[in-house]
Design a protein around this motif. Structure first.
Motif, short mmCIF file in Angstrom:
data_model
loop_
_atom_site.label_atom_id
_atom_site.label_comp_id
_atom_site.label_asym_id
_atom_site.label_seq_id
_atom_site.Cartn_x
_atom_site.Cartn_y
_atom_site.Cartn_z
N SER A 194 0.85 -1.21 0.00
CA SER A 194 0.00 0.00 0.00
C SER A 194 0.88 1.25 0.00
O SER A 194 0.58 2.23 -0.69
CB SER A 194 -0.90 0.03 1.23
N GLN A 195 1.93 1.19 0.79
CA GLN A 195 2.81 2.37 0.86
C GLN A 195 3.48 2.65 -0.49
O GLN A 195 3.57 3.79 -0.93
CB GLN A 195 3.87 2.20 1.93
N ILE A 196 3.91 1.57 -1.15
CA ILE A 196 4.56 1.76 -2.47
C ILE A 196 3.56 2.44 -3.42
O ILE A 196 3.89 3.43 -4.09
CB ILE A 196 5.02 0.40 -3.04
N LEU A 197 2.36 1.92 -3.44
CA LEU A 197 1.35 2.47 -4.36
C LEU A 197 1.03 3.93 -4.00
O LEU A 197 0.90 4.79 -4.87
CB LEU A 197 0.07 1.63 -4.32
N ASP A 198 0.93 4.16 -2.71
CA ASP A 198 0.64 5.50 -2.22
C ASP A 198 1.77 6.46 -2.63
O ASP A 198 1.51 7.56 -3.14
CB ASP A 198 0.51 5.41 -0.69
N ASP A 199 3.01 6.02 -2.46
CA ASP A 199 4.16 6.84 -2.85
C ASP A 199 4.14 7.13 -4.35
O ASP A 199 4.61 8.17 -4.80
CB ASP A 199 5.48 6.12 -2.52
N LEU A 246 -5.34 -6.83 -1.72
CA LEU A 246 -5.68 -6.17 -0.46
C LEU A 246 -5.00 -4.81 -0.34
O LEU A 246 -5.57 -3.85 0.19
CB LEU A 246 -5.29 -7.07 0.72
N ALA A 247 -3.77 -4.73 -0.86
CA ALA A 247 -3.03 -3.47 -0.78
C ALA A 247 -3.71 -2.38 -1.61
O ALA A 247 -3.76 -1.21 -1.22
CB ALA A 247 -1.60 -3.68 -1.26
N VAL A 248 -4.25 -2.79 -2.75
CA VAL A 248 -4.97 -1.84 -3.61
C VAL A 248 -6.24 -1.38 -2.89
O VAL A 248 -6.53 -0.18 -2.79
CB VAL A 248 -5.30 -2.49 -4.98
N ALA A 249 -6.97 -2.36 -2.34
CA ALA A 249 -8.23 -2.03 -1.65
C ALA A 249 -7.96 -1.14 -0.43
O ALA A 249 -8.77 -0.28 -0.09
CB ALA A 249 -8.93 -3.31 -1.22
N ARG A 250 -6.83 -1.34 0.20
CA ARG A 250 -6.50 -0.59 1.42
C ARG A 250 -6.44 0.91 1.17
O ARG A 250 -6.82 1.71 2.01
CB ARG A 250 -5.16 -1.08 1.97
N ILE A 251 -5.93 1.29 0.00
CA ILE A 251 -5.81 2.73 -0.28
C ILE A 251 -7.02 3.24 -1.07
O ILE A 251 -7.00 4.34 -1.61
CB ILE A 251 -4.48 3.06 -1.00
N GLY A 252 -8.06 2.44 -1.11
CA GLY A 252 -9.30 2.89 -1.75
C GLY A 252 -9.27 2.83 -3.27
O GLY A 252 -10.17 3.34 -3.94
N ALA A 253 -8.21 2.21 -3.81
CA ALA A 253 -8.15 2.08 -5.27
C ALA A 253 -8.91 0.82 -5.70
O ALA A 253 -9.42 0.07 -4.87
CB ALA A 253 -6.69 2.02 -5.71
N ILE A 254 -9.02 0.62 -7.02
CA ILE A 254 -9.85 -0.45 -7.57
C ILE A 254 -8.94 -1.47 -8.24
O ILE A 254 -8.16 -1.10 -9.13
CB ILE A 254 -10.81 0.14 -8.64
N HIS A 255 -9.00 -2.74 -7.82
CA HIS A 255 -8.13 -3.69 -8.51
C HIS A 255 -8.84 -4.35 -9.68
O HIS A 255 -10.06 -4.53 -9.68
CB HIS A 255 -7.51 -4.73 -7.56
N SER A 256 -8.03 -4.67 -10.67
CA SER A 256 -8.54 -5.39 -11.83
C SER A 256 -7.57 -6.55 -12.05
O SER A 256 -6.48 -6.36 -12.61
CB SER A 256 -8.57 -4.46 -13.04
#
Ligand code: PRX
Length: 667
Positions: free
Chosen positions: A133-138, A162-172
């Protein structure tokens, strides 16, 4: 489909869940009797607000309580559940269990090579998820952005989701059997900002060039800014594009600690999952957060009878809905342990699945009939080597389970001591539509039995469009109500959503399947009534395959049909007409066309047989009559009915002859 009376064999005796099932339950079941099921079902249909509100409060942890249970309807297609509530799916699946049961296994990952298998406790899972999640957030991935995941079935795929969902993004998630062309189409349709993948995959002892497939796709994916690459094999030769590709472990070195989950609205999308329909382009089915999560939790708990100490092994891939709902969101939202399997049932031998069951004392085992058919054929002698007595519920998913395979599953794997749950549902339903609740709904082998709570099933006469009342009837299966985990839209194409699901029979959700309802009100799924085929549990669009065949310069027309197959359920037969036949080597052409499908869609979509014909049967308006081709391919050419209305009735004789000369029933 006519109003024919249901087949005699379907009106058979009901078989209750075996006594031994109840002895193996760690505590009494959640529903005490079939009468209680009927009462609860009635309430769920007549008073959905009263039925769902307490369950949503009980099973989901809310950041902000919802204000209204449901809104919208099937006519308008503006469906909403648990309105104005706020929550985070990852928090629900990870954090709350990391606090209450930190050392409990969340994921048991059985790798292709058993020696690499590992366990992640809830505490460890939280840690690993936060890193990504942190990587994606960064990277600047924000709430509402889409992130593609192209990963084989392993713990990293679950962590990524789960990491995508954690930051409110949408996984595909894109099934790792898809070719680079399919990756490109899906990534571009969803305008994904990032992609999470791995260097290589491992399956059945073979190495799969996962990153290479992504690279080929990414050349034509302008929206993807960053790619996160998990080192699955650590092959140093992997190509990494500077400024775009980053290794997961290296980026995670900067991890500073806990990353808080981002609250999203109940109706914010949790994920997209592409699935095939009647048209050539796959649809990005949109699932929203709260309703989907509740459907996943509810069905996992009730249908399978899952208690806190149970171990669920869903032998499906995370690239399909089964993996999403029953390997990840269902079990983890209940805080139970999920077994994830990277390999194939055949490697290192046909005992692998049973070895996993024994090793982890699996209580719930969920699989597609196609794998059972394979195991029956090839792996019978492996079964008795393992102790399978931990099993309590056996689930079947993805295609009809024939009564003989049902009996085999029951006797050979379940030793007549388990509940069998034939679960009928779809990508779009998010969770089970029709399935026998373990310990509650008696079985009839081959029938998915009765609908789950909130699923108001009915049969429709396709000719009149009217509902068929009563029992002992057949029609197309439709749903009369909205339900919490129903897909809300098709990504960027709500019109397609309406036209595919809600407009065919206004006021109803159209499943695309035909079904019968027997004297006991039990449903028997007959299969798709549209141009969708189900090969080894993979849902394929005939139009999509036709579109690939027609791309070949010498193909003038093509028509693809599904035929029944002993091993794969259905198999694909492609009829192809050529522009030029002079000097064409037919065998080479066949190979080229099959290769083209493998390359453009994926190996699982390859036709079993290609029949070269001079012409295809068409109506006067130019529509190809696939019905006729289906009959010919099923050796029913004597039952073609009236063909005089065709524009070219003379084509039929030639096609029958081509089929009998060219069809190769290769195993
Ligand atoms: O035709 C039905 C068949 O699979 C279709 C849904 O495919 P998909 O969206 O890929 O989801 C598969 C996993 C749920 C359905 O329209 N199908 C699924 N389960 C069953 C089934 N057919 C008969 N019996 C089932 N249990």
């Amino acid at each position: 489909m006519s109003h024919s009376v249901v087949h005699e064999a379907n009106n058979c005796e009901k078989r209750p869940t075996p006594e031994e099932f109840f002895k193996r339950q760690p505590e009494p079941g959640f529903i005490k009797s079939i009468d209680e099921y009927h009462e609860m079902y009635k309430k769920s249909i007549e008073d959905p607000e009263e039925f769902w509100a307490p369950l949503a409060k009980d099973l989901i942890s809310w950041d902000k309580p919802f204000e209204q249970v449901t809104s919208g309807d099937l006519k308008t297609g503006n469906v909403g559940w648990f309105l104005n509530g706020e929550l985070n799916a990852c928090y629900n699946c990870v954090d709350r269990w990391a606090f209450s049961t930190p050392d409990k296994p969340a994921i048991i990952c059985e790798n292709d090579d058993e020696a690499q298998s590992h366990v992640l406790t809830y505490k460890e899972l939280l840690y690993e998820v936060c890193k990504v999640s942190q990587i994606l957030d960064d990277w600047g991935v924000k709430k509402g952005d889409t992130v593609a995941i192209y990963m084989p079935m392993n713990s990293q795929a679950i962590i990524a989701m789960l990491a995508v969902a954690r930051i409110g993004a949408i996984h595909s998630v894109i099934f790792a059997g898809f070719s680079s062309g399919s990756i490109k189409d899906r990534v571009n349709n969803a305008s994904c900002k990032a992609l999470i993948t791995c260097d290589e995959g491992k399956r059945g002892g073979k190495t799969i060039n996962i990153k290479k497939l992504c690279d080929d796709a990414l050349d034509n994916c302008p929206t993807v800014e960053k790619v996160l690459v998990y080192k699955r094999t650590g092959n140093p030769e992997i190509f990494m594009k500077e400024g775009r590709d980053y290794f997961w472990d290296e980026e995670a070195k900067n991890f500073s600690g806990y990353i808080p989950p981002v609250s999203v609205n109940s109706e914010d999308p949790l994920f997209l999952l592409y699935t095939s329909g009647s048209t050539g382009t796959p649809k990005g089915v949109v699932h929203t957060t709260a309703g989907y999560l509740l459907g996943a939790a509810m069905t996992t708990k009730y249908i399978f009878d899952i208690h806190a100490q149970d171990i669920l092994f869903t032998a499906g891939d995370v690239g399909w809905i089964t993996g999403h709902t029953y390997a990840l969101y269902g079990p983890l939202s209940l805080g139970v342990t999920s077994v994830v399997f990277e390999g194939t049932p055949a490697y290192p031998d046909y005992g692998r699945l049973w070895a996993i069951v024994e090793k982890h004392a699996v209580t719930h085992f969920y699989i597609a009939p196609t794998a059972l058919r394979l195991l029956r054929k090839a792996g019978e002698d492996q079964i008795d080597k393992y102790n399978l007595s931990s099993l309590r519920t056996l689930g079947s998913v993805g295609e009809p389970i024939s009564p003989d395979i049902w009996e085999w599953f029951n006797e050979r794997i379940g030793k007549d001591q388990c509940h069998i749950a034939d679960t009928y549902w779809q990508t779009e339903s998010g969770s089970h539509f029709i399935a026998p609740i373990a310990g509650v709904i008696p079985n009839k082998p081959g029938s998915a039995s009765l609908p789950f709570f909130g699923i108001d099933t009915c049969l429709i006469d396709p000719v009149s469009g009217k509902e068929i009342e009563g029992n002992d009837v057949e029609g197309v299966l439709a749903i009369k109500s909205t339900w919490p985990s129903m897909a809300r839209s098709v990504w960027k194409n709500h019109t397609k959503y309406m036209d595919t699901y809600l407009n065919p029979y206004p006021g109803y959700y159209f499943t695309g399947d035909g079904a019968a309802r027997d004297n006991d009100g039990y449903y028997w799924i007959r299969g798709r009534v549209d141009d969708v085929v189900n090969v080894s549990g993979h849902r394929l669009s005939t139009a999509e395959i036709e579109a690939v065949l027609i791309e070949f310069h010498n193909v003038s027309e093509s028509a693809v049909v599904g035929i029944s197959d002993d091993l794969t359920g259905q198999a694909i037969v492609a009829y192809v007409a050529l522009k030029e036949t002079e000097g064409v080597n037919i065998e080479d052409l066949r190979k080229t066309l099959i290769l083209q499908v493998r390359k453009e869609i994926g190996p699982f979509a390859a036709p079993k047989s290609i029949i070269i014909v001079p012409d295809l049967p068409k109506t006067r308006s130019g529509k190809i009559m696939r019905r006729i081709l289906r009959k010919i391919s099923s050796y029913e050419a004597d039952q073609l009915g009236d063909i005089t209305t065709l524009a070219n009735p003379q084509s039929v004789e030639g096609i029958i002859e081509c089929f009998s000369q060219q069809f190769v029933a290769k195993k």
